[in-house]
Design a protein around this motif. Structure first.
Motif, PDB file in Angstrom:
ATOM      1  N   ASP A   1      20.926  31.970  32.374  1.00 37.99           N
ATOM      2  CA  ASP A   1      20.198  30.692  32.469  1.00 37.99           C
ATOM      3  C   ASP A   1      19.860  30.170  31.079  1.00 37.99           C
ATOM      4  O   ASP A   1      19.980  28.964  30.801  1.00 37.99           O
ATOM      5  CB  ASP A   1      18.913  30.881  33.282  1.00 37.99           C
ATOM      6  CG  ASP A   1      19.183  31.093  34.772  1.00 37.99           C
ATOM      7  OD1 ASP A   1      20.298  30.741  35.220  1.00 37.99           O
ATOM      8  OD2 ASP A   1      18.289  31.598  35.475  1.00 37.99           O
ATOM      9  N   GLU A   2      19.445  31.060  30.200  1.00 30.49           N
ATOM     10  CA  GLU A   2      19.130  30.653  28.830  1.00 30.49           C
ATOM     11  C   GLU A   2      20.387  30.184  28.104  1.00 30.49           C
ATOM     12  O   GLU A   2      20.353  29.221  27.310  1.00 30.49           O
ATOM     13  CB  GLU A   2      18.488  31.822  28.073  1.00 30.49           C
ATOM     14  CG  GLU A   2      17.072  32.153  28.505  1.00 30.49           C
ATOM     15  CD  GLU A   2      16.071  31.068  28.086  1.00 30.49           C
ATOM     16  OE1 GLU A   2      16.379  30.277  27.160  1.00 30.49           O
ATOM     17  OE2 GLU A   2      14.989  31.001  28.700  1.00 30.49           O
TER      18      GLU A   2
ATOM     19  N   ARG B   1      18.755  35.901  33.995  1.00 32.16           N
ATOM     20  CA  ARG B   1      17.834  35.147  33.123  1.00 32.16           C
ATOM     21  C   ARG B   1      18.505  34.812  31.797  1.00 32.16           C
ATOM     22  O   ARG B   1      18.337  33.697  31.270  1.00 32.16           O
ATOM     23  CB  ARG B   1      16.562  35.957  32.897  1.00 32.16           C
ATOM     24  CG  ARG B   1      15.670  36.023  34.140  1.00 32.16           C
ATOM     25  CD  ARG B   1      14.482  36.937  33.931  1.00 32.16           C
ATOM     26  NE  ARG B   1      13.611  36.946  35.097  1.00 32.16           N
ATOM     27  CZ  ARG B   1      12.583  37.774  35.254  1.00 32.16           C
ATOM     28  NH1 ARG B   1      12.310  38.671  34.307  1.00 32.16           N
ATOM     29  NH2 ARG B   1      11.831  37.714  36.333  1.00 32.16           N
TER      30      ARG B   1
ATOM     31  N   ALA C   1      16.144  33.946  24.031  1.00 32.85           N
ATOM     32  CA  ALA C   1      15.360  32.830  24.561  1.00 32.85           C
ATOM     33  C   ALA C   1      14.432  32.263  23.487  1.00 32.85           C
ATOM     34  O   ALA C   1      14.290  31.027  23.344  1.00 32.85           O
ATOM     35  CB  ALA C   1      14.559  33.300  25.774  1.00 32.85           C
TER      36      ALA C   1
ATOM     37  N   ARG D   1      22.976  28.745  29.462  1.00 31.23           N
ATOM     38  CA  ARG D   1      23.281  27.388  29.956  1.00 31.23           C
ATOM     39  C   ARG D   1      22.332  26.367  29.333  1.00 31.23           C
ATOM     40  O   ARG D   1      22.748  25.247  29.011  1.00 31.23           O
ATOM     41  CB  ARG D   1      23.191  27.366  31.468  1.00 31.23           C
ATOM     42  CG  ARG D   1      24.248  28.244  32.164  1.00 31.23           C
ATOM     43  CD  ARG D   1      24.187  28.132  33.665  1.00 31.23           C
ATOM     44  NE  ARG D   1      25.110  29.067  34.299  1.00 31.23           N
ATOM     45  CZ  ARG D   1      24.757  30.244  34.827  1.00 31.23           C
ATOM     46  NH1 ARG D   1      23.476  30.601  34.824  1.00 31.23           N
ATOM     47  NH2 ARG D   1      25.670  31.050  35.343  1.00 31.23           N
ATOM     48  N   ALA D   2      21.094  26.750  29.177  1.00 32.77           N
ATOM     49  CA  ALA D   2      20.130  25.848  28.543  1.00 32.77           C
ATOM     50  C   ALA D   2      20.493  25.607  27.090  1.00 32.77           C
ATOM     51  O   ALA D   2      20.154  24.552  26.519  1.00 32.77           O
ATOM     52  CB  ALA D   2      18.724  26.443  28.644  1.00 32.77           C
ATOM     53  N   ALA D   3      21.202  26.552  26.491  1.00 35.46           N
ATOM     54  CA  ALA D   3      21.638  26.399  25.100  1.00 35.46           C
ATOM     55  C   ALA D   3      22.944  25.628  25.001  1.00 35.46           C
ATOM     56  O   ALA D   3      23.511  25.512  23.902  1.00 35.46           O
ATOM     57  CB  ALA D   3      21.784  27.772  24.451  1.00 35.46           C
TER      58      ALA D   3
ATOM     59  N   ARG E   1      16.415  30.270  20.963  1.00 33.11           N
ATOM     60  CA  ARG E   1      16.794  28.942  21.476  1.00 33.11           C
ATOM     61  C   ARG E   1      15.618  27.983  21.384  1.00 33.11           C
ATOM     62  O   ARG E   1      15.775  26.824  20.957  1.00 33.11           O
ATOM     63  CB  ARG E   1      17.257  29.065  22.928  1.00 33.11           C
ATOM     64  CG  ARG E   1      17.723  27.721  23.524  1.00 33.11           C
ATOM     65  CD  ARG E   1      18.021  27.811  24.983  1.00 33.11           C
ATOM     66  NE  ARG E   1      16.836  28.040  25.796  1.00 33.11           N
ATOM     67  CZ  ARG E   1      15.966  27.066  26.123  1.00 33.11           C
ATOM     68  NH1 ARG E   1      16.152  25.837  25.715  1.00 33.11           N
ATOM     69  NH2 ARG E   1      14.902  27.363  26.862  1.00 33.11           N
ATOM     70  N   ARG E   2      14.425  28.474  21.737  1.00 28.33           N
ATOM     71  CA  ARG E   2      13.252  27.600  21.673  1.00 28.33           C
ATOM     72  C   ARG E   2      12.896  27.234  20.234  1.00 28.33           C
ATOM     73  O   ARG E   2      12.301  26.174  19.983  1.00 28.33           O
ATOM     74  CB  ARG E   2      12.066  28.286  22.349  1.00 28.33           C
ATOM     75  CG  ARG E   2      12.246  28.398  23.869  1.00 28.33           C
ATOM     76  CD  ARG E   2      11.023  29.071  24.512  1.00 28.33           C
ATOM     77  NE  ARG E   2      11.180  29.149  25.960  1.00 28.33           N
ATOM     78  CZ  ARG E   2      11.801  30.110  26.607  1.00 28.33           C
ATOM     79  NH1 ARG E   2      12.331  31.103  25.905  1.00 28.33           N
ATOM     80  NH2 ARG E   2      11.911  30.092  27.918  1.00 28.33           N
TER      81      ARG E   2
END
Length: 977
Positions: A895-896, A892, A859, A898-900, A862-863
């Motif tokens: 979800d990260e 969790r 996470a 998918r956000a990536a 990714r940020r």
């Protein structure tokens, strides 16, 4: 009873005379309301067909069946059909008491027809008149010529008499219980059946399958003359269901019907007797009735069976009563001892009872055909006779050296005051406890305590009863152990009883009472046996640590103890366990702690010679030293040992410890299932949801549910155990605060979570617990502070825990603290700390924590815009979390992902679970030995497609090629679903 469903019929015979069947022969029969004919539809149809077949000429039908199978009911029904059809019906019921009466059955048959004989227009003369004169000496008869052979004349005369009646139409003769008919009547029937084709006569007789008549030769020659047989055997499942529905208004479930059928052997008479009693009691065909089925055997059922038993042969009554009272399948020598009869006489009586269908013999033992017969006969035996039977059997078995448990079956029924009874019962109780039958052991011990006993013997038995009660009812066990402790004067016995009593008191949260028992008993033993006193003191100190109120009082003694104090005594191992706990609690040295705990556990977590919670405490805290796998080995062994010993309480406690160790290892589903099983087991023995053992199981279960993301279920578990409000000062509630804090953090209730974590810290510090890895409350609180934007508080707590963890030196503790500090720090420094945390946790038993750190690292990457690196890290996190069952962590990380920008199709990226359905098919075919070309032809795809799929499969399974494929697919790969 035997399986009773076969219906046999010999081929139809061709008769010399032929008459047209009347209209009634084709009319359908109205079925009887007799309940004994329920389930006999097939037999009724066969019998009806035989009667129609014999409408023109004659026929002979033999109905065979054991006691209660409905022979008489079937015969009665057939004769009823004949009367309604206008046939002349003669019937007789043979009786063993009338076997000596010449022509007794013949008289029963013909006497009712006497008034009609003269009205046929054909006067009796010759042999017919002679026979009539024999049957009815007072009746005037036509003159006849004296016969040279009276017996032959009688047979001829009875035959002419039968023909005289048959001249008006079909004659139906019914004889019940043919095996008891007198010799003369049997010879007449034999004479008639040999000429059956000459007359329109139907003979229907009933007989038991293996009769014992007065003249077996005559009956043996007679039986083959019956051309047709109807064999009545036990009712099948459908017939039992029909009978149950008829009597009770519903068939019940499969279990109820099977219990009823087993109890009655499918015997219609016994079945309906039992069902009618159930109905009269107001009960129905439900599981509760099935569980108490023997209670519904009517009291008068035994009296109904007595005539059949007593007429079977010599001594049959005594033998039947003895077998019924003894129960099961007693050996014939035991029956001989119980009755006082010689063994050959017993064997003859058993043979006679076998012929009635009541009993079965297997080798040198005998038993009744079904339980209901035994229950009914035993209930009708006088108490004095019953007691005498049991005593004689027990004394013989005792003399033969039979196992105590077998002898005790009869010893429990002996009169009070026999000197050998208490010892037999105590030995049997010990064996019952060893095999896990605590309820049986308790019953035996209660019976033994009714005897006149010396005080020391009584004390021992009461203590044994208390120990057995720990598997059944802890509060009752407490009362018995306390009484036994007060009665006993033996130091070793008193010390063991005190420990057991204290443990039971702790189980029901009576800590002050348990501490007082240990302290008082230790003081009483100190002058005479210092080792025993020290042994009790170890438990006293360990138990005292559990309560905030008592902990300050025992801490000084804990610090004074040295292993040398118990060298070479029975207190050495428990003291080593306590000192190992001290080393862990104070955060002194993991290596020293492990050495002491290993010494303590040389005989396991629940040693047979010294059961104590101090050993399980040592196992529970071994995980804090990094030796979690060793802790699991001991927990596994304890569970299996408890199963063998049969102690439900010890088994439940051992499963709680194993559940907690599973949690430490990150084996989340295993942790959940084991904690659930422990809660069920505790509830079954009377340990309520708010007692400390149940609280530990509930908290462990809630912790596992939180890791799976099942937050509502975790909340419900804590609510049911009363753990959502204020908690008392027991040690286990420190853990509850930690778990409750994790749940509230996951629920988005940060302030409440922080309050729980702080309270956990306050309590552990009050107990002098400096090890950061028993309850890592600082790192948990730091994560919450970081999540709500309070980085300073987060960094302070995380840095403090990291410093303590480094001193302690256990990698998992260091990695968890480093993860918390990384999330509190953020930025590039936080990323570096997260990488270090991942590396540190990778080699530890804490797989769930490793998955958490991987997810956090992905996470943060990714940020930071490092998407490719983030995806790789997150996929590894998903796989690791999936393997240990930590669904919340996996979700969790997904979800990260998918956000990536990733679109994951599975919940795992390594191992068999990571394969797509197509990859699974291709891999499976390849593992079976098919070539790539064969796979392509089988799946209708191109060769290149198969090659690509296999390349992906090899990568996900971590293998080089086909040689490792089968093993990788069949292996669990560590996945816990």
């Amino acid at each position: 009873m035997p399986d009773l469903s076969a219906v046999k019929s010999a081929p139809a015979t061709t008769h010399s005379r032929a008459r047209a069947a009347g209209p009634a022969a084709a009319r359908p029969r109205r079925r009887s309301d007799d309940p004994l004919l329920i389930g006999r539809e097939r037999e009724l149809e066969v019998l009806e067909g035989l009667l129609r077949q014999g409408a023109a000429d004659g026929t002979a039908v033999l109905i065979q069946g054991e006691f209660g199978t409905g022979r008489t009911a079937l015969l009665r029904e057939a004769l009823g059909w004949a009367r309604r059809d206008g046939d002349t019906v003669l019937s007789a019921w043979a009786d063993p008491s009338e076997q000596g009466a010449e022509l007794g059955v013949a008289r029963q048959l013909f006497e009712p027809a006497l008034g009609t004989i003269g009205g046929t227009g054909a006067p009796l003369a010759g042999p017919a008149a002679h026979a009539a004169g024999l049957l009815w000496p007072d009746r005037p008869a036509a003159p006849s010529t004296p016969a040279d052979d009276p017996a032959a004349a009688t047979l001829t005369g009875l035959y002419r008499l039968t023909a005289h009646l048959a001249a008006r139409g079909r004659l139906v003769i019914g004889i019940d219980d043919l095996q008891w008919a007198d010799r003369a009547s049997l010879r007449w029937l034999q004479h008639l059946l040999r000429r059956a084709g000459e007359l329109p006569v139907v003979v229907i007789a009933t007989v038991v399958p293996a009769p014992a008549p007065a003249d077996p030769d005559v009956l043996g020659r007679l039986a083959p003359l019956f051309r047709h047989r109807v064999a009545l055997t036990a009712l099948d499942a459908d017939s039992v269901a029909a009978a149950t529905a008829e009597v009770l208004g519903g068939p019940g479930d499969d279990h109820f019907r099977e219990v009823v059928r087993t109890t009655t052997g499918g015997n219609p008479f016994l079945l309906h007797t039992l069902l009618r009693t159930i109905k009269a009691s107001g009960n129905g065909p439900d599981p509760e009735t099935a569980a108490r089925i023997t209670r519904f055997v009517p009291a008068d059922a035994g009296r109904a069976l007595h005539p059949l038993v007593t007429t079977a042969g010599p001594h049959t009554r005594d033998v039947a009563q003895a077998v019924a009272v003894l129960g099961g399948t007693p050996a014939l020598d035991v029956v001989s001892a119980a009755t006082g009869l010689p063994e050959p006489a017993v064997l003859d009586a058993v043979h006679a009872l076998e012929r009635t269908g009541l009993m079965r013999r297997t080798g040198h033992a005998a038993a009744f055909a079904c339980p209901m017969i035994a229950i009914a006969l035993a209930a009708d035996v006088m108490p004095s006779i019953r007691q005498d039977v049991h005593v004689r059997a027990a004394e013989l078995m005792l003399a033969q050296g039979a196992p105590a448990e077998q002898t005790a079956v009869h010893a429990v029924h002996a009169s009070l005051g026999l000197p050998w009874v208490p010892e037999v019962l105590e030995r049997a109780a010990a064996e019952a406890i060893r095999t896990g039958a605590a309820d049986r052991a308790a019953a035996l011990l209660r019976r033994a305590l009714r005897e006149p006993l010396e005080d020391e013997v009584r004390a021992t038995l009461v203590i044994r009863l208390g120990e057995a009660g720990l598997a059944l009812d802890v509060p009752e066990a407490v009362r018995n152990l306390w009484l036994g402790l007060d009665l006993s004067r033996d130091p070793v016995e008193r010390a063991a009883a005190a420990r057991r009593l204290a443990g039971a008191l702790f189980a029901v949260d009576r800590y002050p009472d348990g501490l007082a028992v240990l302290e008082r008993t230790a003081a009483s033993l100190r002058a005479t046996d210092a080792a025993l006193a020290l042994r009790l003191e170890v438990d006293h100190v360990y138990a005292g640590l559990h309560e905030l109120g008592s902990a300050p009082g025992v801490l000084p003694r804990l610090m004074d103890l040295r292993i040398q104090d118990a060298a070479g005594t029975s207190a050495e191992r428990p003291l080593a366990a306590l000192l190992g706990l001290r080393a862990i609690m104070r955060g002194e040295s993991p290596a020293e702690a492990v050495t002491l705990v290993r010494q303590a556990l040389t005989h396991g977590m629940n040693p047979a010679d010294d059961e104590s919670f101090v050993y399980s405490g040592a196992v529970l805290l071994l995980g804090a030293t990094g030796e979690t796998e060793l802790a699991l080995d001991h927990a596994d062994a304890a569970v299996e040992q408890a199963r063998t010993r049969g102690s439900a309480f010890t088994l439940a406690h051992s499963r709680i410890i194993r559940a907690a160790v599973y949690g430490q290892l990150g084996r989340v589903p295993d942790c959940q299932s084991e904690a659930e099983a422990a809660l069920v087991a505790l509830r079954e023995i009377g340990v309520g949801p708010r007692h400390s053992h149940s609280v530990l199981a509930a908290a462990t279960l809630a912790d596992a549910l939180v890791l799976q993301g099942r937050l509502d279920e975790a909340q419900a578990v804590l609510e049911h155990a009363g753990l959502t409000a204020g908690l008392n000062g027991h040690w286990i509630n420190d853990y509850v605060h930690l778990v409750r804090g994790r749940l509230r953090a996951a629920q988005g209730r940060p302030e409440e979570a922080l309050a729980d974590f702080r309270e956990c810290g306050r309590r552990t510090e009050a107990r002098g617990m400096r090890c950061p890895w028993i309850y890592p409350w600082r790192s948990e609180a730091a994560l919450v502070h970081a999540a709500i934007g309070e980085p300073e508080q987060a960094r302070t707590l995380a840095a403090e825990e990291l410093e303590l963890a480094r001193r302690w030196g256990v990698p998992e503790a260091v990695g968890a603290a480093r993860r918390a500090l990384a999330l509190a720090t953020g930025g590039p420094e936080g990323l570096d700390l997260l990488r270090e945390a991942v590396r540190t946790l990778a080699g530890t038993p804490g797989r769930a924590r490793h998955a958490q750190a991987l997810g956090d690292l992905g996470a943060q990457l990714r940020r930071a815009g490092r998407v490719a690196e983030a995806r790789a890290c997150l996929k590894e996190a998903v796989t690791a979390a999936h393997r240990c069952g930590a669904a919340l962590v996996a979700d969790r990380a997904l979800d990260e992902l998918r956000a990536a920008g990733d679109r994951p199709r599975t919940r795992s990226f390594h191992g068999p679970a990571a394969l797509t359905p197509t990859e699974h098919r291709v891999a499976g075919l390849a593992a079976k030995g098919m070539t790539n070309r064969e796979i392509a032809q089988h799946l209708f795809v191109g060769l290149r497609t198969v090659e690509v799929h296999l390349t992906h499969v090899y990568g996900k399974l971590g293998i080089d090629g086909r040689p490792g494929l089968a093993g990788a697919l069949s292996a669990s790969d560590g996945i816990l679903s």
